[in-house]
Design an enzyme around this catalytic site. Structure first.
Site, mmCIF file in Angstrom:
data_model
loop_
_atom_site.group_PDB
_atom_site.id
_atom_site.type_symbol
_atom_site.label_atom_id
_atom_site.label_comp_id
_atom_site.label_asym_id
_atom_site.label_seq_id
_atom_site.Cartn_x
_atom_site.Cartn_y
_atom_site.Cartn_z
ATOM 1 N N GLU A 15 -1.376 1.506 -2.586
ATOM 2 C CA GLU A 15 -1.024 0.464 -3.545
ATOM 3 C C GLU A 15 -0.355 -0.697 -2.821
ATOM 4 O OE1 GLU A 15 -0.071 2.653 -7.769
ATOM 5 O OE2 GLU A 15 1.574 2.536 -6.328
ATOM 6 N N CYS A 16 -0.906 -1.885 -2.948
ATOM 7 C CA CYS A 16 -0.343 -3.124 -2.424
ATOM 8 C C CYS A 16 -0.070 -3.009 -0.922
ATOM 9 C CB CYS A 16 0.906 -3.521 -3.198
ATOM 10 S SG CYS A 16 1.347 -5.264 -2.985
ATOM 11 N N GLY A 17 1.152 -2.717 -0.491
ATOM 12 C CA GLY A 17 1.398 -2.521 0.929
ATOM 13 C C GLY A 17 0.541 -1.408 1.497
ATOM 14 N N THR A 36 -5.594 -0.591 -3.825
ATOM 15 C CA THR A 36 -5.465 -1.617 -4.855
ATOM 16 C C THR A 36 -4.239 -2.481 -4.589
ATOM 17 O OG1 THR A 36 -3.973 -0.519 -6.434
ATOM 18 C CG2 THR A 36 -6.290 0.146 -6.475
ATOM 19 N N LEU A 80 -2.524 -0.735 0.436
ATOM 20 C CA LEU A 80 -3.826 -1.383 0.629
ATOM 21 C C LEU A 80 -3.830 -2.174 1.932
ATOM 22 C CD1 LEU A 80 -6.585 -2.687 -0.177
ATOM 23 C CD2 LEU A 80 -5.243 -4.348 -1.501
#
Length: 454
Positions: A335-337, A436, A339
């Site tokens: 998730e975010c970092g 994501t 990704l």
């Protein structure tokens, strides 16, 4: 004694962003614990950073209360679950017999935000609001501001009670007395936070520094706590309604989940780790320290600050090992970092490019301004690690990076609300891995799906 609804509590709302809610929250936690109360902190909104400061003072994880992420019943369940953290383990808790209070820090200004404002959370939990007002250059105007915030609730049809104020950056003596005199009789004065440069938390992109990086000096926090009326704050706290249901998290699965946990991967909700522990075996590891990927059935890479540690991550070797394991079929969820770490390369704001895990076909670049900030809704194109085909997930995005994806990249989601990766899609999928930009909460069901896919 508290019931299944959780401990009595109140919500700390601000007149605006930047008014000093986090410092006021930390001072209140300290004041209540000094007075013999066990404090369960919580945060309205999807933030990860403010809760890290709460935990540094209270000694227990801060609960996430966001109506968009969790729904009304999910907010009540997460609030109620927080009572389990009050077990006397923190030295200032004074043992299990300490009366429990929940302090909920709001997000932005009291009424700001369409998906889950502070006022909406207070209303969902039927908790009173203590308003933080910047009083550094006012006395009578502080009273007028507080009165306006109280009356505005009725104007917009919100059933909330603004019980009183904390005067932020207020001096004692005539200044404090003038503020007291300016308040209507039915608005309480709960104390002040004195102006003190030591009560400033440094910030950077994504917000404040984390609690373990920039804890407030104990002396300054104790001084601020002494100017608050702890027992009066405790007296205003109320118990919320009981959740209508407490669904079981589902049967245990024969799986072991490895969660990255270090300064580069530090953004995760307490409820996520709880869900993993309830349904599977959980082990943590540090890619930053070069830990080998544990023997596991799946890996979760939460968000955080990989951009601040990109060189160390590149040289440590864990990400390259993870890339090899993913290519061999190990499920990886980022998730975010996470990704960003799963990408081919990460270019920092200074222009330095570093090799990452190479799991998903994207190259990530940091920017000086944020690229997305919103509550998000995604719809799964096909079945993926966190959702069935056609299922919708709600989450939150906040990032300063952008991802340049290869032409043959495959997306798992279409964006119903939010920016995602390319404005229309999110969720890069490759092998049995998914990355994501969106953070989701355990109440979304996404992590249950992930476990059941292992």
């Amino acid at each position: 004694m508290t019931g299944t609804c959780g401990p009595p509590g109140f919500v700390l709302g601000g007149v605006s962003s930047g008014v000093g809610k986090t410092v006021a929250t930390l001072a209140i936690i300290q004041a209540l614990e000094d007075a013999g109360y066990a404090v369960q902190p919580a945060k309205a909104g999807p933030d990860f950073i403010d809760p890290s400061h709460h935990e540094a003072v209270a000694g227990r994880p801060s609960r996430t209360l966001d109506l968009w992420l969790c729904g009304e019943e999910g907010v009540r369940r997460n609030y109620a679950r927080g009572e389990g953290g009050i077990d006397g383990s923190h030295p200032s808790s004074r043992g299990t017999s300490s009366p429990a209070i929940c302090v909920v820090e709001g997000v932005m200004g009291l009424y700001d935000g369409d998906g889950s404002s502070t006022a909406m959370v207070a209303e969902a939990l039927s908790l009173p609001v203590v308003l933080v007002v910047d009083a550094k250059a006012g006395m009578e105007s502080v009273g007028a501001t507080a009165l306006g915030f109280r009356e505005y609730a009725a104007e917009i049809g919100r059933e909330i009670e603004v019980a009183g104020i904390i005067a932020q950056r207020a001096h004692g003596g005539r200044h404090e007395q003038g503020i007291r005199d300016a308040l209507p009789d039915d608005l309480a004065y709960f104390g002040r936070i004195p102006p003190n440069p030591d009560l400033e938390i440094p910030d950077r992109h994504l917000g404040l520094h984390m609690g373990e990086e920039a804890a407030l000096p104990e002396a300054a926090l104790s001084e601020a706590a002494e100017t608050l009326e702890a027992d009066r704050l405790a007296d205003v706290a109320r118990e919320p309604p009981e959740p209508a249901s407490s669904p079981e998290p589902g049967p245990t699965v024969d799986a072991r989940v490895a969660v990255a946990d270090d300064a580069a991967f530090c953004f995760r909700y307490p409820a996520t780790l709880e869900r993993f522990r309830e349904r599977a075996d959980l082990v943590t590891f540090s890619p930053l320290a070069g830990d080998p990927v544990p023997d596991c059935d799946g890996v979760y890479l939460p968000g955080g600050y990989p951009e601040l540690h990109a060189g160390e991550l590149e040289s440590a070797g864990t990400l390259s090992e993870l890339g090899r394991l993913a290519s061999e079929g190990l499920p990886v969820l980022g998730e975010c970092g996470g990704l960003m770490a799963m990408s081919q390369t990460l270019t920092t704001a200074e222009g330095n490019t570093h090799e990452m895990a190479g799991i998903v076909p994207a190259d990530v670049t940091m920017h000086d301004r944020y690229q997305a900030l919103d509550h998000v809704e995604l719809e799964a194109v096909d079945g993926t690690l966190t959702a069935e085909a056609g299922e919708r997930l709600r989450g939150h995005e906040f990032h300063y990076s952008s991802a340049d994806v290869d032409g043959d990249a495959r997306f798992a989601f279409e964006t119903v609300r939010g920016d995602g990766i390319d404005g229309d899609h999110d969720g890069l999928t490759e092998y049995d891995a998914l990355g994501t930009y969106v953070h989701v909460h355990a109440d979304s069901g996404a992590f249950d799906t992930f476990l059941e896919r292992l």
